[in-house]
Design a protein around this motif. Structure first.
Motif, mmCIF file in Angstrom:
data_model
loop_
_atom_site.group_PDB
_atom_site.id
_atom_site.type_symbol
_atom_site.label_atom_id
_atom_site.label_comp_id
_atom_site.label_asym_id
_atom_site.label_seq_id
_atom_site.Cartn_x
_atom_site.Cartn_y
_atom_site.Cartn_z
ATOM 1 N N LYS A 27 0.713 -1.174 -0.584
ATOM 2 C CA LYS A 27 0.311 -0.134 0.068
ATOM 3 C C LYS A 27 0.730 0.929 -0.144
ATOM 4 O O LYS A 27 0.745 1.849 -0.426
ATOM 5 C CB LYS A 27 -0.813 0.010 0.995
ATOM 6 C CG LYS A 27 -2.424 -1.276 1.061
ATOM 7 C CD LYS A 27 -2.846 -1.362 2.505
ATOM 8 C CE LYS A 27 -3.653 -2.177 2.402
ATOM 9 N NZ LYS A 27 -4.564 -2.936 3.817
ATOM 10 N N ILE A 28 1.822 1.469 0.329
ATOM 11 C CA ILE A 28 2.738 2.255 0.624
ATOM 12 C C ILE A 28 3.756 2.315 -0.472
ATOM 13 O O ILE A 28 3.440 3.754 -1.038
ATOM 14 C CB ILE A 28 4.257 2.349 1.848
ATOM 15 C CG1 ILE A 28 2.856 2.089 3.212
ATOM 16 C CG2 ILE A 28 4.854 3.502 2.011
ATOM 17 C CD1 ILE A 28 4.063 2.045 4.243
ATOM 18 N N GLU A 74 2.648 2.046 -3.473
ATOM 19 C CA GLU A 74 1.791 2.238 -4.356
ATOM 20 C C GLU A 74 1.018 3.774 -3.995
ATOM 21 O O GLU A 74 1.145 4.740 -4.823
ATOM 22 C CB GLU A 74 -0.234 1.174 -4.344
ATOM 23 C CG GLU A 74 -1.301 1.992 -5.314
ATOM 24 C CD GLU A 74 -0.223 1.061 -6.330
ATOM 25 O OE1 GLU A 74 -0.835 1.839 -7.485
ATOM 26 O OE2 GLU A 74 0.530 0.384 -6.891
ATOM 27 N N THR A 75 0.997 4.110 -3.110
ATOM 28 C CA THR A 75 0.215 5.743 -2.968
ATOM 29 C C THR A 75 1.935 6.332 -3.181
ATOM 30 O O THR A 75 1.494 7.181 -3.610
ATOM 31 C CB THR A 75 0.365 5.664 -1.324
ATOM 32 O OG1 THR A 75 -0.255 5.116 -1.152
ATOM 33 C CG2 THR A 75 0.464 7.116 -0.603
ATOM 34 N N ALA A 76 3.071 5.715 -3.289
ATOM 35 C CA ALA A 76 4.838 6.875 -3.597
ATOM 36 C C ALA A 76 4.417 6.819 -5.199
ATOM 37 O O ALA A 76 4.553 7.258 -6.413
ATOM 38 C CB ALA A 76 5.583 5.695 -3.024
ATOM 39 N N ARG A 77 3.767 5.510 -5.996
ATOM 40 C CA ARG A 77 3.901 5.452 -7.437
ATOM 41 C C ARG A 77 2.411 7.129 -7.721
ATOM 42 O O ARG A 77 2.439 6.663 -8.366
ATOM 43 C CB ARG A 77 3.398 3.887 -8.056
ATOM 44 C CG ARG A 77 4.308 2.712 -8.315
ATOM 45 C CD ARG A 77 3.746 1.683 -8.203
ATOM 46 N NE ARG A 77 4.124 0.694 -8.327
ATOM 47 C CZ ARG A 77 4.348 -0.618 -8.512
ATOM 48 N NH1 ARG A 77 3.009 -0.446 -9.032
ATOM 49 N NH2 ARG A 77 5.542 -1.480 -8.073
ATOM 50 N N GLY A 78 1.398 6.736 -7.412
ATOM 51 C CA GLY A 78 0.350 7.744 -7.178
ATOM 52 C C GLY A 78 1.287 9.081 -6.948
ATOM 53 O O GLY A 78 1.085 9.998 -8.086
ATOM 54 N N MET A 79 2.066 9.199 -6.358
ATOM 55 C CA MET A 79 2.701 10.973 -6.131
ATOM 56 C C MET A 79 3.606 11.259 -7.560
ATOM 57 O O MET A 79 3.402 12.627 -7.670
ATOM 58 C CB MET A 79 3.699 10.627 -5.231
ATOM 59 C CG MET A 79 2.853 10.716 -3.507
ATOM 60 S SD MET A 79 3.545 10.966 -1.985
ATOM 61 C CE MET A 79 4.965 9.886 -2.599
#
Length: 108
Positions: free
Chosen positions: A97-98, A100-105
């Protein structure tokens, strides 16, 4: 293809397991190289995530050695253990999840 014909042969099942181990070990080497001194990963990536991912790569590797030995006792049973062995790797964890969140940024 080898397993489709010789799924009950212990040598074929052990060779399949060795192939999985080699692939897993190469994945570990890639991860270790990329994360060593944060060479190829974000400098802010926490050591906890690095060690968690290292464990997720190495755990099936270590358990796979036992499954290879079990293949000489029960080849078909070892095939089932291979499947069970890699199911936890498919389940998302907090580190996924972390990441994936970084990828979104970075996509914005």
């Amino acid at each position: 293809a080898l397993l489709s014909y010789y799924y009950s042969d212990s040598i074929a099942v052990a060779l399949y397991g060795m192939n999985l181990l080699i692939c897993g070990f190469i994945l570990f080497l890639h991860w270790d190289y990329a994360t060593q001194n944060h060479r190829l990963v974000d400098p802010d990536l926490s050591p906890e995530i690095i060690s968690t991912m290292r464990f997720r790569v190495l755990a099936p590797f270590v358990l796979g050695i036992a499954v290879i030995a079990f293949a000489f006792y029960s080849p078909v049973g070892a095939l089932f253990l291979y499947v069970i062995l890699f199911i936890p790797g498919a389940i998302p964890t907090v580190s996924d999840k972390i990441i994936e969140t970084a990828r979104g940024m970075f996509r914005k």
